[in-house]
Scaffold this motif. Structure first.
Motif, short mmCIF file in Angstrom:
data_model
loop_
_atom_site.label_atom_id
_atom_site.label_comp_id
_atom_site.label_asym_id
_atom_site.label_seq_id
_atom_site.Cartn_x
_atom_site.Cartn_y
_atom_site.Cartn_z
N THR A 158 0.81 -1.17 -0.09
CA THR A 158 -0.03 -0.01 -0.13
C THR A 158 0.74 1.05 0.05
N SER A 159 2.24 1.34 0.17
CA SER A 159 3.11 2.18 0.48
C SER A 159 2.65 3.21 1.50
N ASP A 160 1.92 2.70 2.41
CA ASP A 160 1.74 3.50 3.83
C ASP A 160 2.98 3.19 4.73
N VAL A 182 2.79 9.81 9.80
CA VAL A 182 2.11 8.61 9.17
C VAL A 182 1.95 9.23 7.74
N GLY A 183 2.00 8.36 6.88
CA GLY A 183 1.74 8.82 5.54
C GLY A 183 1.62 7.78 4.37
N ASN A 184 1.27 8.23 2.95
CA ASN A 184 1.38 7.35 2.05
C ASN A 184 2.22 7.94 0.93
N THR A 185 3.34 7.38 0.48
CA THR A 185 4.08 7.51 -0.13
C THR A 185 3.74 7.65 -1.91
N THR A 190 0.91 12.93 4.21
CA THR A 190 1.38 12.76 5.37
C THR A 190 0.53 13.31 6.53
N LEU A 191 0.80 13.20 7.75
CA LEU A 191 0.01 13.71 8.94
C LEU A 191 1.15 13.50 9.96
N ARG A 211 0.35 20.62 14.52
CA ARG A 211 -0.20 19.26 13.84
C ARG A 211 -0.07 19.74 12.20
N GLY A 212 0.68 18.92 11.47
CA GLY A 212 0.76 19.25 9.83
C GLY A 212 0.60 18.33 9.05
N GLN A 213 -0.32 18.71 8.17
CA GLN A 213 -0.92 17.73 7.27
C GLN A 213 -0.60 17.75 5.71
#
Length: 836
Positions: A158-160, A182-185, A190-191, A211-213
């Motif tokens: 899933t590239s998570d 955490v995130g998905n490439t 990202t979070l 917090r950054g998203q």
């Protein structure tokens, strides 16, 4: 972190581990778009300049640095108006990135889709070869992306990913650190939570957040965040917001529920704020401007810039004057393949000021609409033909006096407007159109306006017909209009044949011409007259008696010169020295021209260039008689690079016949020679330059003109100027100006212009400027003459002397929040030679 295939043959635990993973195909992040004396005083001043000490560390070098950071070229010595300097962050701390910044990482995001991913870790666990648990100094690199963490989990299907502990992430345009990410490439999402810090590498912007998203490769959101372009950890100013959204596609940041503070003290709140993330043109508010003048009171401006398209834009500036009310001004610019132009305007719908009459010709403007506009345009119609327009009008002749806030505007006495159809080819040029003027000097009646030339046409040609020879023509046809004055039309023809014989060390340029000028005067011409003052001083007034007067005469000239050179040494440096003698003979027979009207002609002030001019009058209504010989000599020093380091010229015209052709108010003369002209200019090094011009009349034994200007470079961006200007019966002024760097961050600014004839200060400017890593500040006070018409002199009875006004200007700029050259900066660039 990304992989393309499942690695084979991995054990459950390897120490250390290095993985080489292949990246799958993914759409690359689009690159950023970039849119398109008295003399003793003069001698003393020059001596002081030559002995000035260095200003701050590093200025002891013989040549000034190109810039503080090596990226900017200093304004050349002697430049009248220097371009504004762009924002730079050279005064910030060196290596001011977050501590984990890797300067060697690739900055090309387009490589992501084909690049491989490299992974390092102390330990790895992968029971099913799909989920990897990495611990100990985890590091992944792919193209422009780099991730560090203490612990990371990664799903190759899933590239998570889930990274924890001292997480650091870097890509081509930003840095982010957090406790947990955490995130998905694949989706570039990202979070980040816990002690979030971020930095934008292409704008020097940085901040913190709870917090950054990241929504995709270009859009991010930071909650309970701060933002500034100051050094990390040393925010002089910052924005504190409940939410900050950034979009690299638009180059804008949006802060919601935002408070702006300086040195920790809040000074501005807004529920919504838009600010730039880079130097691209972007819509938004520019820096506000505050000022106070006696004619308009306190003034506040806040411009808003509309970036409508790459080839056109608009700036609107609401203004408020405490004495006069609200005004709207603006500037629209456009650029198309066949046309370009600008439209500037100022509009005050209702003037609230109960104005006192400035002069007998002015009026009370209370309750009236006030405006000023200028429209300039150039349109290419077809090859070799274009239409040029320049229209400038004011609502009344008091406008610039009331709203001009510098001596350049206030000294403007006439506004010029024109429209012309222009054409040109290899050997010809032509134009058809007209021009007119508007009087904006409240001390003068509208009788000072020049004639309107409507219509006006010119045709010029210069055709080479043999090896050395040219045949040519200059011609002009005009229709002149002015109330309470003689009107009519004029045709002026000036055919000629000339040649240019020359070699490496000599030239001979003969020219034979014939000038024919004819008029057609309108009815009522007999009501007007002209005057002539003879050699004996008798003035004769002659009425116009001929509706179609004309004038014709031949004009012959011979221009010749020699050029010698040798090697010379001065101050231990070798130069090439030239010696250039030149003779210019001019013959034009006398023609009585008192029957010709004066439409657009005046006697020009004698200057150096007139040594070799065929006529001393501007316009075609008068042609001087001449049997003259000009003798001049010039010497130059050229360095090894061909740069002219010194130039000196001396010359005079010898008259063999009296000067009989004059304009009303002047007298015919029987002088044996003109003024002696002497000029000297020098720039022997990169630290100072000097120029002087002196005209002495041997007939009256008076100095007609004297100028002296010297400029000294002080450090990198400092200058010291001194000038003296004298014109017989016209002006005598001193001017001293300086930009004096106290340190790399602080500098003093001053300018003082004094009129000897009027024993008063024309203009005085004093101020201080500060420039730090992320903020610039200017405080400038100005005292200047109002109603100044270029020369302060005794006014006729019934008019009052020019008054004075004071303006105090304050400007504050936060670097990185938009590029804008404010009013203070533009005024100083015009007042101080070499200001940048």
């Amino acid at each position: 972190m990304r992989d393309a295939c499942r690695p084979k043959g991995l054990s459950d635990s390897l120490t250390p581990l290095r993985l080489r993973l292949t990246a799958p195909s993914v759409k690359p992040t689009p690159p950023l778009r970039h849119l398109p004396p008295r003399r003793l005083l003069a001698i003393a001043a020059s001596a002081a300049l030559l002995s000035s000490p260095a200003v701050y560390a590093g200025s002891q070098n013989k040549k000034p640095k190109a810039s503080l950071d090596g990226s900017e070229v200093v304004c050349p010595l002697g430049t009248f108006i220097c371009a504004p300097r762009p924002d730079n962050f050279a005064l910030c701390r060196p290596n001011g990135q977050l501590e984990f910044y890797d300067p060697f990482l690739s900055k090309d995001s387009s490589l992501r889709q084909t690049a491989k991913t490299y992974v390092w870790a102390d330990h790895v666990q992968s029971p099913d070869q799909t989920i990897y648990h990495l611990t100990g100094h985890v590091k992944t690199i792919r193209a422009d992306q780099e991730l560090h963490a203490d612990v990371a989990d990664y799903n190759s299907d899933t590239s998570d990913y889930d990274a924890r502990g001292n997480v650091h992430y870097q890509e081509y345009n930003q840095l982010v650190s957090a406790d947990h990410v955490v995130g998905n490439t694949d989706n570039s999402t990202t979070l980040a939570t816990g002690n979030v810090r971020f930095q934008m590498l292409d704008s020097h912007g940085n901040g913190t957040a709870v917090r950054g998203q990241q929504f995709d490769a270009n859009r991010s959101r930071y909650s309970v965040a701060t933002y500034s372009t100051c050094d990390i950890g040393r925010h002089i100013w910052e924005i504190r917001a409940k939410k900050i959204d950034t979009d690299q596609n638009t180059g804008r940041g949006i802060a919601h529920d935002a408070t702006m503070s300086m040195y920790g003290v809040p000074f501005f709140y807004t529920p919504y704020m838009s600010f730039p993330l880079n130097n691209d043109r972007q819509s938004g508010f520019l820096y506000p401007y505050f000022e106070h003048t006696g004619e308009a009171g306190y003034q506040f401006r806040i411009p808003y810039y509309f970036n409508l398209a790459p080839n056109y834009d608009l700036t609107l500036t609401p203004r408020y004057y405490s004495l006069r009310g609200s005004m709207l001004s603006g500037e629209a610019r456009y650029l198309f393949p066949q046309t370009k132009g600008t439209f500037d305007f100022e509009f005050l719908p209702n003037d609230l000021y109960n104005d006192q009459k400035i002069t007998p010709t002015s009026f009370d403007t209370q309750g009236t609409q006030r405006y000023l506009f200028r429209f300039t345009n150039s349109t290419t119609l077809w090859k070799g033909w274009w239409l040029s327009t320049d229209i400038m009008r004011a609502s009344d002749q008091n406008y610039l006096h009331d709203f001009g806030d510098d001596i350049f505007n206030i000294s403007t006495a006439l506004l010029y407007s024109s429209i012309y159809l222009n054409g040109s080819g290899n050997w010809w040029s032509a134009q058809v159109g007209g021009d007119m003027w508007q009087n904006v000097d409240p001390a003068e009646s509208n009788a000072v306006e020049p004639y309107k030339r409507l219509p006006r046409a010119t045709f010029n040609m210069d055709i080479p017909f043999w090896r050395w020879y040219d045949i040519g023509l200059t011609s002009e046809a005009d229709s002149f209009h002015k109330s309470e004055a003689v009107e009519g039309s004029r045709l002026d023809l000036y055919p000629y044949i000339d040649a240019d014989f020359q070699g490496p060390w000599w030239f001979i340029r003969p020219k034979v011409a014939y000038r024919y000028t004819t008029y057609s005067l309108d009815s009522g011409y007999r009501n007007y007259s002209t005057s002539y003052t003879s050699l004996s001083g008798v003035t004769t007034i002659t009425p116009f008696t001929d509706a179609n007067p004309s004038r014709s005469l031949p004009i012959v000239s011979l221009d010749q010169g020699l050029i010698f050179d040798r090697v010379a040494s001065m101050f231990g440096t070798d130069y090439t020295q030239t010696l250039e003698p030149r003779l210019y003979y001019l013959y034009a027979p006398y023609r009585n021209q008192t029957n010709l009207p004066l439409f657009d002609t005046n006697l020009m002030a004698f200057d150096d260039w007139m040594l070799f001019a065929p006529n001393q009058f501007s316009g075609a209504d008068r042609q001087m008689n001449a049997n003259n010989l000009t003798a001049a000599v010039t010497t130059r020093l050229l360095d090894d690079g061909g740069v002219e380091r010194l130039s000196a010229t001396f010359g005079q015209i010898r008259y063999f016949t009296p000067q009989l052709v004059q304009t009303p108010g002047t007298q015919a003369t029987d002088w044996s020679g003109s003024d002696y002209v002497a000029e000297l200019s020098s720039q022997l090094n990169d630290q100072w330059t000097m120029s002087t011009e002196y005209l002495w009349n041997p007939n009256t034994r008076k100095t007609e003109l004297g100028t002296f200007t010297v400029q000294r470079r002080l450090g990198f961006d400092g200058v010291l100027n001194f000038s003296y200007r004298f014109r017989q019966n016209l002006l005598e002024q001193y001017d001293i100006s300086a930009v004096y760097p106290l340190t790399a961050r602080w500098r003093l600014i001053g300018d003082w212009t004094y009129s000897v004839m009027d024993k008063r200060t024309v203009e005085a400017v004093a101020g201080v400027q500060y420039e730090g890593c992320c903020v610039k500040m200017s405080v400038v006070a100005r005292r200047y003459v109002t109603g100044y018409d270029g020369v302060i002199s005794t006014l006729p009875a019934g008019q009052i002397a020019p008054g004075s006004d004071t303006a105090v200007m304050f400007e504050l700029e936060f670097k990185g929040m938009g590029a804008f050259s404010g009013q203070t900066d533009s005024i100083l660039r015009r007042d101080i030679l070499g200001y940048q």
